[in-house]
Motif scaffolding. Structure first.
Motif, mmCIF file in Angstrom:
data_model
loop_
_atom_site.group_PDB
_atom_site.id
_atom_site.type_symbol
_atom_site.label_atom_id
_atom_site.label_comp_id
_atom_site.label_asym_id
_atom_site.label_seq_id
_atom_site.Cartn_x
_atom_site.Cartn_y
_atom_site.Cartn_z
ATOM 1 N N SER A 124 -17.025 -11.761 26.053
ATOM 2 C CA SER A 124 -16.944 -10.309 25.865
ATOM 3 C C SER A 124 -18.198 -9.822 25.146
ATOM 4 O O SER A 124 -18.154 -9.474 23.961
ATOM 5 C CB SER A 124 -15.694 -9.951 25.056
ATOM 6 O OG SER A 124 -15.585 -8.551 24.884
ATOM 7 N N HIS A 175 -21.999 -4.183 25.540
ATOM 8 C CA HIS A 175 -22.400 -3.474 26.756
ATOM 9 C C HIS A 175 -22.869 -2.089 26.344
ATOM 10 O O HIS A 175 -22.064 -1.263 25.910
ATOM 11 C CB HIS A 175 -21.222 -3.389 27.731
ATOM 12 C CG HIS A 175 -21.562 -2.735 29.038
ATOM 13 N ND1 HIS A 175 -20.604 -2.390 29.968
ATOM 14 C CD2 HIS A 175 -22.750 -2.354 29.580
ATOM 15 C CE1 HIS A 175 -21.189 -1.834 31.018
ATOM 16 N NE2 HIS A 175 -22.492 -1.800 30.804
ATOM 17 N N GLN A 202 -21.718 4.540 22.239
ATOM 18 C CA GLN A 202 -20.597 3.776 22.779
ATOM 19 C C GLN A 202 -19.398 4.678 23.075
ATOM 20 O O GLN A 202 -18.664 4.446 24.045
ATOM 21 C CB GLN A 202 -20.203 2.675 21.793
ATOM 22 C CG GLN A 202 -21.232 1.566 21.660
ATOM 23 C CD GLN A 202 -21.113 0.530 22.766
ATOM 24 O OE1 GLN A 202 -20.277 -0.365 22.705
ATOM 25 N NE2 GLN A 202 -21.947 0.656 23.783
ATOM 26 N N PHE A 204 -15.676 2.079 30.164
ATOM 27 C CA PHE A 204 -15.406 0.699 29.776
ATOM 28 C C PHE A 204 -13.934 0.351 29.992
ATOM 29 O O PHE A 204 -13.602 -0.714 30.522
ATOM 30 C CB PHE A 204 -15.767 0.470 28.308
ATOM 31 C CG PHE A 204 -17.244 0.453 28.016
ATOM 32 C CD1 PHE A 204 -18.183 0.410 29.035
ATOM 33 C CD2 PHE A 204 -17.689 0.467 26.704
ATOM 34 C CE1 PHE A 204 -19.550 0.395 28.760
ATOM 35 C CE2 PHE A 204 -19.052 0.441 26.417
ATOM 36 C CZ PHE A 204 -19.980 0.403 27.441
ATOM 37 N N ARG A 232 -13.153 -0.027 33.637
ATOM 38 C CA ARG A 232 -13.691 -1.260 34.202
ATOM 39 C C ARG A 232 -12.904 -2.480 33.745
ATOM 40 O O ARG A 232 -12.624 -3.396 34.542
ATOM 41 C CB ARG A 232 -15.171 -1.412 33.822
ATOM 42 C CG ARG A 232 -15.830 -2.676 34.368
ATOM 43 C CD ARG A 232 -15.720 -2.763 35.874
ATOM 44 N NE ARG A 232 -16.337 -3.992 36.398
ATOM 45 C CZ ARG A 232 -15.977 -4.569 37.533
ATOM 46 N NH1 ARG A 232 -15.022 -4.039 38.282
ATOM 47 N NH2 ARG A 232 -16.594 -5.668 37.940
ATOM 48 N N GLY A 249 -16.040 -9.049 29.899
ATOM 49 C CA GLY A 249 -16.999 -8.005 29.544
ATOM 50 C C GLY A 249 -17.061 -6.909 30.592
ATOM 51 O O GLY A 249 -17.004 -7.166 31.797
ATOM 52 N N SER A 250 -17.212 -5.674 30.135
ATOM 53 C CA SER A 250 -17.195 -4.526 31.046
ATOM 54 C C SER A 250 -18.409 -4.491 31.973
ATOM 55 O O SER A 250 -18.417 -3.744 32.956
ATOM 56 C CB SER A 250 -17.100 -3.215 30.254
ATOM 57 O OG SER A 250 -18.026 -3.190 29.193
ATOM 58 N N ALA A 251 -19.440 -5.284 31.698
ATOM 59 C CA ALA A 251 -20.616 -5.328 32.568
ATOM 60 C C ALA A 251 -20.541 -6.451 33.603
ATOM 61 O O ALA A 251 -21.490 -6.647 34.365
ATOM 62 C CB ALA A 251 -21.881 -5.486 31.727
#
Length: 375
Positions: free
Chosen positions: A9, A12, A248, A255, A258, A355-357
């Protein structure tokens, strides 16, 4: 190990963080306080519904201040979730309080209100005072606040919600944490939004937050010189760190969207494997799915540790479920109510990269390793 590292995680950045940091530098508010911090606190109030928020150095600092200001003292008992991170409950020990751990239920993996009632009765039967109840919103899913509050209110027990992992999640239409006497949040580097490090204390009680602010700045009294009548802490959030948080906040809705997509992808792709299931979502809210957690049973043919090692061999980070606090050596003699559910989740659970990316290619890499090892 030639493939790029896939982390569990990682941070991002949403794209506007540097703009806010630049504003902080241009205004020369590099010291702990400044306009970016004030704005971050204001925006967090708007997000959560709380009237007052205080930016701090960590979620642990926020919990320490909350328990101290709610009157937790030496000899009191703080009843807390056993399936959690130690930062949620260690502040009780800073104050000389004792701990009593409560197991989770299978439907939400959060504090079981029925067992909480038993724990309160056990503590009171021993002639001790319950100073606070601290449920954790595990992996971004809210505990059942109403049911927990129904146990606390008849005894006037303060409720401090550990929403460190749950920024962006909801409970019955309200933001995570809303409904407690106080709530704490974390912006550690692995959380859904990060300020590199930091936390937030939230409450609807202005006097409570004013006192917390004073304590967080070394409890300096109103005088031209440095005057102190009590011991405080260096707990305030930096203005530069808060500037990152503002960026953020802009990215948070995307986020959450996703992370929920990632959790659904894993369930669709891996849910048909023998002995595999995933953390359920409670009907009363919407989890932010900070981490996707998979369970395996004996019919799967492999253990979570074997899956973790197989992923690591392919340069992919994963992690066991939180080890219950009542199994930690430092708390080996701490009373508990229940424990079997959290022990089972720890034995069978593994947190997957979330992780959101993460890209579609990343997810396929993770899934293929798991499919190979399960076969």
């Amino acid at each position: 190990m030639s493939s790029k590292r896939i982390y569990l995680s990682p941070p991002h950045m949403g794209g506007t963080e540097l703009d806010f940091v630049k504003q902080a530098f241009e205004s020369n508010f590099i010291a702990p306080l400044g306009p970016q911090l004030a704005q971050f606190e204001e925006r967090f109030c708007e997000l959560t519904g709380f009237k007052y928020c205080l930016g701090l150095a960590s979620g642990t600092a926020a919990m320490h201040l909350a328990l101290r200001l709610l009157g937790v003292k030496e000899g009191d008992v703080v009843i807390a979730s056993t399936l959690t991170f130690i930062g949620s409950i260690s502040p009780a020990t800073f104050l000389g309080a004792e701990l009593h751990f409560v197991d989770c239920d299978r439907d939400t993996w959060n504090m079981d209100p029925v067992l909480l009632q038993q724990a309160v009765e056990e503590v009171q039967a021993a002639g001790k005072r319950v100073g606070a109840v601290v449920p954790t919103d595990l992996y971004g899913q809210c505990a059942d606040y109403d049911a927990i509050r129904a146990v606390c209110e008849p005894h006037n027990i303060p409720l401090v919600i550990d929403a460190a992992e749950a920024v962006g999640a909801t409970y019955k239409g309200n933001h995570a944490g809303f409904g407690g006497d106080a709530a704490i949040y974390s912006f550690n580097g692995n959380k859904i939004i990060t300020t590199s490090g930091g936390g937030m204390l939230a409450s609807n009680d202005k006097d409570f937050i004013d006192k917390a602010r004073w304590l967080s700045q070394q409890a300096r009294d109103d005088a031209p010189h440095y005057e102190h009548t009590t011991i405080g802490y260096n707990y305030r959030m930096s203005n530069v760190v808060a500037a990152i948080g503002l960026g953020q906040m802009d990215a948070l809705p995307g986020f959450v969207k996703r992370l929920r997509e990632i959790a659904q992808w894993y369930e669709t792709e891996l849910g048909g494997l023998p002995g595999v299931e995933f953390m359920p979502e409670a009907a009363y809210g919407e989890a932010n799915r900070w981490l996707t957690v998979m369970l395996v049973d004996d019919s799967c043919g492999v253990t979570p540790e074997e899956i973790r090692l197989a992923l690591e061999a392919e340069n992919i980070e994963s992690r066991p479920v939180w080890k219950p606090m009542h199994l930690q050596p430092v708390f080996k003699d701490t009373p508990r109510t229940g424990g079997e559910v959290s022990e089972d989740l720890f034995r069978r659970g593994i947190c997957l990269p979330s992780g959101s990316a993460l890209t579609e290619e990343d997810l396929k890499r993770v899934a293929q390793v798991i499919k190979n090892v399960v076969k």
